[in-house]
Design a protein around this motif. Structure first.
Motif, short mmCIF file in Angstrom:
data_model
loop_
_atom_site.label_atom_id
_atom_site.label_comp_id
_atom_site.label_asym_id
_atom_site.label_seq_id
_atom_site.Cartn_x
_atom_site.Cartn_y
_atom_site.Cartn_z
N ALA A 152 36.92 38.69 9.75
CA ALA A 152 36.29 37.57 10.61
C ALA A 152 35.97 36.27 9.83
CB ALA A 152 35.20 38.20 11.44
N GLY A 153 35.40 36.56 8.74
CA GLY A 153 35.03 35.58 7.83
C GLY A 153 35.98 34.57 7.29
N ALA B 217 33.96 34.12 2.21
CA ALA B 217 35.37 33.80 2.40
C ALA B 217 35.75 32.44 1.91
CB ALA B 217 35.74 33.95 3.82
N ILE B 218 34.93 31.67 1.72
CA ILE B 218 35.27 30.29 1.33
C ILE B 218 36.03 30.06 0.15
CG2 ILE B 218 34.36 28.01 0.77
CD1 ILE B 218 32.06 28.62 2.93
N GLY B 219 36.97 29.40 -0.03
CA GLY B 219 37.78 29.48 -1.10
C GLY B 219 37.60 28.01 -1.70
N SER B 220 38.54 27.66 -2.82
CA SER B 220 38.49 26.53 -3.42
C SER B 220 38.82 25.26 -2.62
CB SER B 220 39.40 26.31 -4.69
OG SER B 220 40.97 26.82 -4.20
N ASP B 221 39.66 25.50 -1.50
CA ASP B 221 40.15 24.36 -0.39
C ASP B 221 38.79 24.14 0.39
OD1 ASP B 221 42.61 23.97 -1.72
OD2 ASP B 221 43.30 25.33 -0.37
N ALA C 52 30.57 31.53 12.82
CA ALA C 52 30.06 31.49 11.41
C ALA C 52 28.63 31.79 11.52
CB ALA C 52 30.51 30.48 10.85
N ALA C 53 27.74 31.52 12.00
CA ALA C 53 26.56 31.83 12.12
C ALA C 53 26.14 33.26 12.20
CB ALA C 53 25.50 30.92 13.00
N GLN C 54 26.71 33.80 13.20
CA GLN C 54 26.66 35.33 13.33
C GLN C 54 27.44 36.11 12.26
OE1 GLN C 54 25.16 36.68 15.95
NE2 GLN C 54 24.42 34.29 16.27
N THR D 280 39.54 44.95 17.46
CA THR D 280 39.59 43.81 18.12
C THR D 280 39.97 42.45 17.17
OG1 THR D 280 38.72 44.49 20.14
CG2 THR D 280 38.70 41.92 19.70
N THR D 281 38.90 42.63 16.13
CA THR D 281 38.82 41.34 15.17
C THR D 281 40.44 41.25 14.32
OG1 THR D 281 36.65 41.75 14.39
CG2 THR D 281 38.10 40.68 13.16
N GLN D 282 40.88 42.59 14.14
CA GLN D 282 42.13 42.77 13.44
C GLN D 282 43.26 42.40 14.43
OE1 GLN D 282 41.79 46.83 12.10
NE2 GLN D 282 41.04 46.32 10.16
#
Length: 1024
Positions: free
Chosen positions: A816-817, A853-857, A843-845, A782-784
């Motif tokens: 998901a992230g 997943a957090i990038g430079s932006d 995000a908390a879950q 389902t995520t995909q």
């Protein structure tokens, strides 16, 4: 003494030869106002409407110039204009011209002389144009005392703007003039235009004039004259009952007046004469006394038969103490098709204050505090022979604060609300306690889930056709939107800083969305304890979910009852970001009959709106208090002793009356009820595509209860239909998806069902996309699928929110992230608190998968999310509790707060506690010492301070993952101990501050709740 304004105009002679047989009816007037506090039409028109109502004039309010069209104007006898609109389009001018010249009345007031400067026809027709004004107090002089408008009127003094006119049409009859020196300025006049009439007055700048008796009398006479003799004769022929209880005239409808006596009850046909309904609608009586009494709730079965809950025990008769149980559930049938019930069957009696019912599993589930009871007829005689308590623990200490509004939801669960009597009991072996709010459960009573707390006593719940959940509460929240489960919103989330992109407002799980305070009563007698003039007893919230009414109602207008001031409100629900807002749609029904008490209004099987009228002079529960609403201004008596239901007792509470009405649109289809059965799946599938949500939901319920998996193919076909209706919905597909879910289609390895639901993620109808998100399993596939469909970027922000929330349910994953990180970069999400809170919940879950997943932006929202995910914090008030217990398993726990003495008294009491006497922790202050107590498997570990504490200080209590316990005061360690380690399981009851729960639920050795005394501020619990 004071009396509602009822100025005597004798029209009995007006049934002329041209109209020998008057049509007995109320007059209908459209009032065109504007959205401005200058010439505040929104404020003044309710006063005028109230003043005119008992005379037989209904006023319908609008600010929309598009309502000036031929079709709409044809519904009305007169048009009042009090506004500042500059431009009249050619089509609108033509419509208005046809309206007036065809024989209707035009009533421009005050600022209307400055409207529509582009229309020479309009200026000529109303008789002049505003040129300039001064201001001051003056008394106009009557120029034509013998004219019908002026008969019985006297000159009146008022402060007003002193209008000067230009382009004055000499073809007029001057009624009053404003005299200033040698100048006699025309101030009130009438004109004949074609077959129609125009009445104009320059009076009316602000409330000083609108509260003046003489002005209201002048306008009333002018409206009647402008509408013409035939309309006046129609109103006279209706023979409207005079229900005034006063002897003098009321002109200030913002004031309260002492009530001298009680209005007598009216027969249903007489009461109907005092009920305003929408133009082009009729109100039809379905049932009344003596066949029914005190209908408190209603529902329909699969045969389309009306069932009602009658409660004569409400509010103060208790079976537990009085030994009496006099309430009933009754089936009301129309067997001959004439639109009125003629067969009444008592399904169950011997009940005590039941408040709602919902059909399930061949019977009904009834809310009847302290119990929910399943009742069923097993031998076909329509009398219950099974009565089974499926849960107990609902509060009964206040009978207007218990459970109500049970409904079958899209998710095949029973939904309901409760007031502040709340719940304290055991459900399926689990001890539960919660206050007012919203909940759901399986029809057999299992899998109970408290979803969110409401702000007040809660009596309203409703679903839109695309499964949005709305509700209403008693005091000043007549429209709320339930969006995000409260369990996701307990953690602290940093607000945007100065200069950062931020939402317009901060949301709660149940968000107040109402757009106005005022309700629009048609009587000055407001039987309200508080929120006077507003919604102090908002009851019900049912959207129009059929297609018999005009399109403007479809899935957009909700019916909210306000029985204390005798009306049913039109709440206009419109999308606002990922959520909704409410606009004032004025009234669906309103009455000046002081017994009329609508408590439920919803769409019936025929597409009409059915209204349960409690019909009772006494509707208010609480005692009237001097500082809010003195009883002498509401009731003709002072004595109000409390009963055991926490309601005041009075012999005037009526147990003999009750009505059920149907409000029917004149061009409706008049649908006849069907008879559905679990044994006829073909008919159920057909009903699933009905244009009335009642039949669709009933068919869904019966299909799910049947367990018939042979209908899967038919359901797939409905879901695969990509069409949408006139308002962008495909409601059958929504129901089909939830029916599949209820039949277990998505639980196992049903590849075809998963394929159909996955394809529905890109359906043109937003509601179908949202339903597909909800029914698909919470798994990686389902995520995909959500990622492939791009639903976290859906153009419909409500769908986007639900897609993001689904990521709080699925297993942690890089996909998901990544979606949540990308969502944090979208400025639209940062501007919408529904969306940013949904992102935070997910995000908390997802935790590490989000931060990885957090990038430079990065945006400000990204940074705040990163901080909030890394720091699990709970910010609590001085005396509060979290409804959902935070997971402390394997985590370090820190409690911080600020404490100071209050006056000369020493502080003491519980600061924070979590868990119970077997497993839990408590931080408390006793006899000048801070105690940090931990219980693990019944063993006690405790750190206690020994040094004197400052009068004001910051303190912190911690337990590490290794079990090390410590107390800090102003940053210095002052006590320590060693526990076994971190907690290994869930703690219950949940986290609370300022007091404990008492008894075996206390963590510490103190007595009772041990409530905190002193100043306790900024309590923060942090888990790591």
């Amino acid at each position: 003494m004071i009396a509602t304004i009822f100025l005597s105009l004798n029209f009995s002679h007006l049934a002329s030869a041209s109209n020998p047989k008057p049509d007995p009816r109320r007059a209908e007037v459209l009032f065109l106002g504007h959205a401005s506090e200058h010439h505040n039409s929104r404020l003044y028109v309710p006063w005028l409407a109230t003043a005119l109502f008992e005379s037989g004039i209904n006023i319908t309010y609008t600010e929309n110039l598009e309502d000036l069209n031929k079709e709409n104007l044809a519904k009305y006898d007169g048009l009042v204009i009090y506004a500042n609109h500059d431009v009249l389009s050619k089509d609108q001018e033509a419509a208005m011209k046809g309206f007036v010249e065809g024989g209707k009345g035009l009533i421009p007031l005050h600022s209307a002389a400055g409207c529509f400067k582009n229309s020479d026809w309009y200026i000529e027709t109303i008789g002049g144009q505003f040129a300039s004004h001064g201001e001051g107090e003056f008394t106009g002089e009557i120029e034509a005392p013998d004219h019908a408008v002026m008969k019985g009127l006297k000159p009146f003094a008022t402060w007003d703007e002193t209008y000067v006119h230009q382009r004055v049409n000499p073809d007029m009859t001057l009624l009053t003039a404003r005299v200033e020196g040698d100048q006699r300025e025309p101030y009130t006049w009438v004109r004949n235009v074609g077959k129609g009439r125009v009445f104009y007055t320059a009076y009316g700048h602000d409330e000083r004039t609108w509260k003046t008796e003489g002005f209201l009398a002048l306008v009333k006479n002018g409206i009647f004259w402008a509408m013409g003799d035939a309309v006046q004769a129609n109103v006279t022929a209706l023979n409207i009952p005079d229900v005034s209880i006063y002897e003098e005239t009321i002109s200030d409808f913002t004031a309260r007046y002492e009530v001298p006596k009680m209005q007598e009850a009216l027969a249903p046909e007489e009461s109907k004469k005092l009920i305003q309904k929408p133009v082009d609608f009729s109100i039809e009586l379905f049932a009344s006394e003596p066949d029914i009494q005190n209908p408190i709730a209603m529902a329909w079965d699969e045969k389309g038969r009306l069932w009602i809950v009658e409660s004569v025990d409400y509010p103060n008769t208790f079976v537990e103490t009085d030994g009496e149980a006099n309430d009933r559930i009754k089936i009301c049938e129309d067997t001959d098709g004439d639109g009125k019930a003629d067969k009444f069957t008592v399904f169950a009696d011997g009940l005590n204050i039941p408040t709602s019912m919902v059909f399930a599993n061949g019977g009904i589930v009834v809310s009847m505090a302290p119990d929910f009871v399943f009742m069923k007829d097993t031998d076909g005689d329509d009398v219950a022979d099974v009565k089974e308590v499926i849960m107990t623990g609902w509060g009964k200490n206040d009978t207007h604060a218990g459970p109500s509004n049970l409904q079958y939801g899209f998710d095949n669960k029973i939904w309901g609300v409760t007031g502040y009597s709340g719940f304290n009991g055991t459900i399926n072996g689990e001890r539960m306690s919660f206050p007012q709010g919203i909940y759901r459960l399986d029809p057999d009573g299992k899998d109970f889930e408290y979803l969110a707390g409401s702000s007040n006593n809660t009596w309203g719940l409703g679903f839109s056709e695309d499964n949005n959940v709305f509700m209403s509460t008693a005091n000043n929240t007549h429209a709320g939107y339930y969006s995000i489960p409260a369990k996701y919103l307990q953690r602290a989330f940093p607000k945007a800083g100065e200069g950062e992109i931020s939402p317009e407002f901060e949301i709660q799980p149940i968000q107040k969305i109402d757009g106005h305070y005022d309700a629009h009563a048609m009587t000055p007698n407001l039987r309200q304890v508080d929120v006077v003039g507003g919604f102090t007893s908002a009851a019900g919230f049912r959207l129009y979910t059929a297609r018999d009414f005009p399109k403007e109602y479809w899935n957009r207008i909700a019916f909210v009852n306000e029985p204390t001031i005798r009306l049913t409100h039109n709440a206009i629900i419109e999308p606002k970001g990922a959520g909704f807002s409410e606009k004032d749609g004025w009234n669906f029904l309103a009455s000046s009959d002081e017994w009329f008490g609508p408590v439920q209004a919803e769409v019936g099987p025929d597409g009409a709106v059915w209204v349960a009228d409690w019909y009772n002079f006494i509707i208010q529960h609480n005692v009237f208090v001097e500082r809010q609403a003195p009883s002498r201004m509401i009731l003709p008596f002072e004595d109000q002793p409390h009963g055991q239901g926490n309601a005041f007792q009075s012999k005037l509470r009526d147990t003999n009356h009750g009505r059920i009405y149907r409000v029917v649109y004149k061009d409706g289809s008049g649908n006849k009820p069907m008879k559905l059965s679990k044994e006829d799946p073909k008919l159920l599938i057909a009903a699933l595509e009905n244009d009335n949500m009642f039949w669709r939901m009933t068919a869904q319920r019966l299909l799910v209860e049947s367990g018939n998996k042979n209908v899967f193919g038919d359901l797939y076909q409905i879901v695969n239909d990509k069409s949408v209706d006139e308002i962008g919905l495909n409601s059958p597909a929504v129901h089909a998806l939830w029916t599949l879910d209820g039949l277990g289609a998505f639980e196992a390895t049903n590849a075809e069902a998963i394929k159909v639901a996955t394809a529905a993620l890109t359906h043109p109808a937003a509601g179908v996309r949202k339903a597909a998100i909800a029914v698909l399993p919470a798994d990686q596939a389902t995520t995909q699928a959500i990622q492939t469909a791009g639903l976290t970027k859906d153009k419909d922000l409500n769908v986007r929110m639900h897609a993001i929330l689904k990521l709080a349910e699925v297993p942690g994953s890089a996909e998901a992230g990544a979606m949540l990180y990308q969502a944090s970069l979208d400025e639209a999400n940062a501007k919408d608190d529904w969306l940013q809170k949904a992102i935070f919940a997910a995000a908390a879950q997802q935790g590490k998968f989000f931060t990885d997943a957090i990038g430079s932006d990065k945006t400000d929202l990204t940074s705040r999310l990163t901080t909030a995910v890394a720091n699990e914090k709970y910010e609590l008030g001085r005396r509060s509790n979290l409804q959902f217990s935070p997971d402390v398993s394997g985590k370090a726990v820190s409690i911080s707060t600020q404490i100071s003495k209050r006056g000369e008294n020493e502080s003491f009491g519980v600061i924070a506690a979590h868990g119970d006497s077997q497993n839990g922790y408590s931080f408390y202050l006793e006899e000048g010492k801070l105690h940090w107590m931990v219980k693990q498997d019944g063993k006690t570990f405790e750190a206690v301070t020994s040094q004197a504490l400052p009068e004001s200080y910051e303190t912190q209590a911690t337990i590490g993952q290794d079990g090390k316990m410590e107390i800090l005061v102003d940053g210095k360690s002052v006590a320590s101990a060693q526990a076994t380690g971190a907690f290994s399981g869930k703690l219950a009851p949940s986290l609370r501050t300022g007091r404990d729960f008492g008894g075996d639920r206390n963590v510490g050795s103190y007595k009772d709740e041990f409530g905190f005394e002193g100043n306790l501020r900024n309590v923060v619990v942090e888990l790591k």
